[in-house]
Design an enzyme around this catalytic site. Structure first.
Site, mmCIF file in Angstrom:
data_model
loop_
_atom_site.group_PDB
_atom_site.id
_atom_site.type_symbol
_atom_site.label_atom_id
_atom_site.label_comp_id
_atom_site.label_asym_id
_atom_site.label_seq_id
_atom_site.Cartn_x
_atom_site.Cartn_y
_atom_site.Cartn_z
ATOM 1 N N THR A 19 26.192 11.883 -7.600
ATOM 2 C CA THR A 19 26.970 12.534 -8.659
ATOM 3 C C THR A 19 26.806 11.814 -9.995
ATOM 4 O O THR A 19 27.024 12.413 -11.048
ATOM 5 C CB THR A 19 28.473 12.539 -8.314
ATOM 6 O OG1 THR A 19 28.862 11.199 -8.026
ATOM 7 C CG2 THR A 19 28.775 13.426 -7.121
ATOM 8 N N ASP A 20 26.439 10.517 -9.953
ATOM 9 C CA ASP A 20 26.539 9.727 -11.196
ATOM 10 C C ASP A 20 25.625 10.234 -12.302
ATOM 11 O O ASP A 20 26.042 10.367 -13.449
ATOM 12 C CB ASP A 20 26.390 8.212 -10.953
ATOM 13 C CG ASP A 20 25.094 7.770 -10.334
ATOM 14 O OD1 ASP A 20 24.272 8.640 -9.963
ATOM 15 O OD2 ASP A 20 24.873 6.546 -10.219
ATOM 16 N N GLY A 106 20.561 -0.480 0.636
ATOM 17 C CA GLY A 106 21.297 0.487 -0.186
ATOM 18 C C GLY A 106 22.637 -0.067 -0.643
ATOM 19 O O GLY A 106 23.572 0.681 -0.903
ATOM 20 N N SER A 110 19.757 -4.883 -6.296
ATOM 21 C CA SER A 110 19.117 -4.923 -7.622
ATOM 22 C C SER A 110 20.165 -4.921 -8.738
ATOM 23 O O SER A 110 20.040 -5.690 -9.694
ATOM 24 C CB SER A 110 18.122 -3.784 -7.788
ATOM 25 O OG SER A 110 18.662 -2.586 -7.316
ATOM 26 N N ASP A 154 25.959 1.806 -9.579
ATOM 27 C CA ASP A 154 25.756 0.478 -8.989
ATOM 28 C C ASP A 154 26.212 -0.624 -9.942
ATOM 29 O O ASP A 154 26.930 -1.553 -9.554
ATOM 30 C CB ASP A 154 24.274 0.270 -8.644
ATOM 31 C CG ASP A 154 23.728 1.395 -7.782
ATOM 32 O OD1 ASP A 154 24.538 2.090 -7.145
ATOM 33 O OD2 ASP A 154 22.498 1.584 -7.757
#
Ligand code: GLA
Length: 364
Positions: A19-20, A106, A110, A154
């Site tokens: 969704t982001d 996941g 990073s 993230d």
């Protein structure tokens, strides 16, 4: 010599899959696992990057311009470069990274590396960027330097996490709210041990399909439509399924927030399982291993729901489990999964942890 250290956590996406970058909403939590950056200033623009995991030390000079090297150093170098471009910071530094996060699961190793670097540099060469500005700068590093077109989830989760709270991120408003997480529930992450790499083309392909579906609906982003409008619209079947996932995820996030505020933690579990079904049927970003983990998890006593977490195409699931059932759920799921697949599932019991920067950072 000026020394500095910074910790940035990984994150687990609880609801709001893909969704982001569609201007949507997400629920996530920062983990206790993460990346620690420790180091000092160096003169004359010299940069040294070392990592216990990667087993090497890379030396270069930022006065000669930072360019991608197509390995793990692109994440910290991208942050240093974006800071320089924003005029915030320009000195040399030596930094050593230690990580407790499994890579390829996941869980945003990073983003943790990027955020740890930004906060570390803000302590070495102080600059005044708000928490949201730091999250956005780290995302820019990943988009423009590393070359991965991720959204804000993230980096924002890593920056804004709060102990025993979920991070509710509205990507259109670029705002964060904290939602208390029920004390009797725990989060169990189970890594399928089948690698996840976002550099594969599937993520970008899904992104393009979402943008095309929004254009076909005549809206700016999938955030701007509803399930009812989508089902009534005349869209090619594939575009409709992709959009159905994203639009449904936004709606599930809103439902979950209402349920959590009303003290109905178990509803969150149902929404998580519905999210996984939608990944399987509509977005096709799951794998047979993730499907098996979810199937096994939701059969266990005390497990309220489970879904893949993050980009998909491998990586981990997250299950919502009664605190006192977590060990049994993990043991049972792992035993069947390992026997059936020949892979070794790795479980992480976690609670929502603190982010890289405290709320009072923004008042400073
Ligand atoms: C990855 C990306 C995020 C987000 C998720 C899916 O983790 O880095 O920006 O798109 O996938 O929700």
């Amino acid at each position: 010599m000026t020394n500095a250290t910074a910790f940035a956590p990984g994150r687990v996406e609880i609801l709001g899959n893909h969704t982001d970058y569609n201007g949507g909403v997400v629920l996530s939590a920062a983990l206790q696992l993460g990346v620690t950056a420790t180091g000092c200033r160096l003169a004359n623009g010299e940069v040294q990057l070392g990592s216990g995991d990667m087993g090497d030390m890379v030396t270069l000079n930022r006065n000669e311009g930072l360019k991608p090297r197509h390995d793990w150093t692109d994440y910290p170098l991208g942050v240093a470069e974006m800071l320089a471009r924003s005029g915030a910071e320009a000195g040399g530094f030596a930094v050593q990274y230690e990580s407790t996060l499994p890579s390829g699961a996941g869980l945003s190793s990073s983003a943790a590396l990027e955020v740890a670097t930004a906060v570390f540099l803000s302590r070495l060469y102080p600059f005044a960027l708000s928490r949201m500005e730091i999250a956005k700068l780290c995302r820019r590093a990943e988009n423009e330097f590393v070359g991965v077109n991720c959204g804000l989830l993230d980096q924002a989760s890593s920056v804004f996490g709060r102990k025993d709270h979920l991070v509710y991120l509205d990507c259109r408003a670029e705002s964060v709210k904290e939602i208390p997480f029920p004390a009797h529930l725990g989060l169990l992450i189970i890594n399928s041990s089948v690698k996840h790499a976002l550099t594969g083309g599937e993520y970008n392909e899904r992104r393009e399909q979402c943008f095309a579906a929004a254009a076909a609906m005549g809206v700016e982003a999938l955030r701007d439509t509803t399930s009812a409008a989508l089902e009534a619209a005349d869209l090619p079947a594939l575009a409709k399924r992709r959009a159905r996932h994203v639009v449904g995820e936004n709606e599930r996030v809103f439902e979950a927030i209402e349920a959590l505020r009303a003290g109905h933690g178990e509803k969150l579990g149902q929404l998580m399982t519905a999210s996984h079904r939608s990944s399987m049927e509509n977005f096709e970003n799951s794998t047979p291993e993730l499907d098996l983990l979810v199937e096994l998890a939701i059969q266990q006593k005390g497990c309220l729901g489970a879904r893949l977490t993050g980009g998909g195409f491998g990586g981990a699931i997250v299950a919502l489990v009664e605190q006192d059932a977590v060990e049994d759920v993990l043991k049972n799921v792992k035993s069947v999964y390992d026997t059936k697949t020949g892979y070794s599932a790795a479980g992480y019991r976690c609670r929502a942890g603190v982010g890289a920067l405290p709320p009072d950072h923004d008042q400073a």
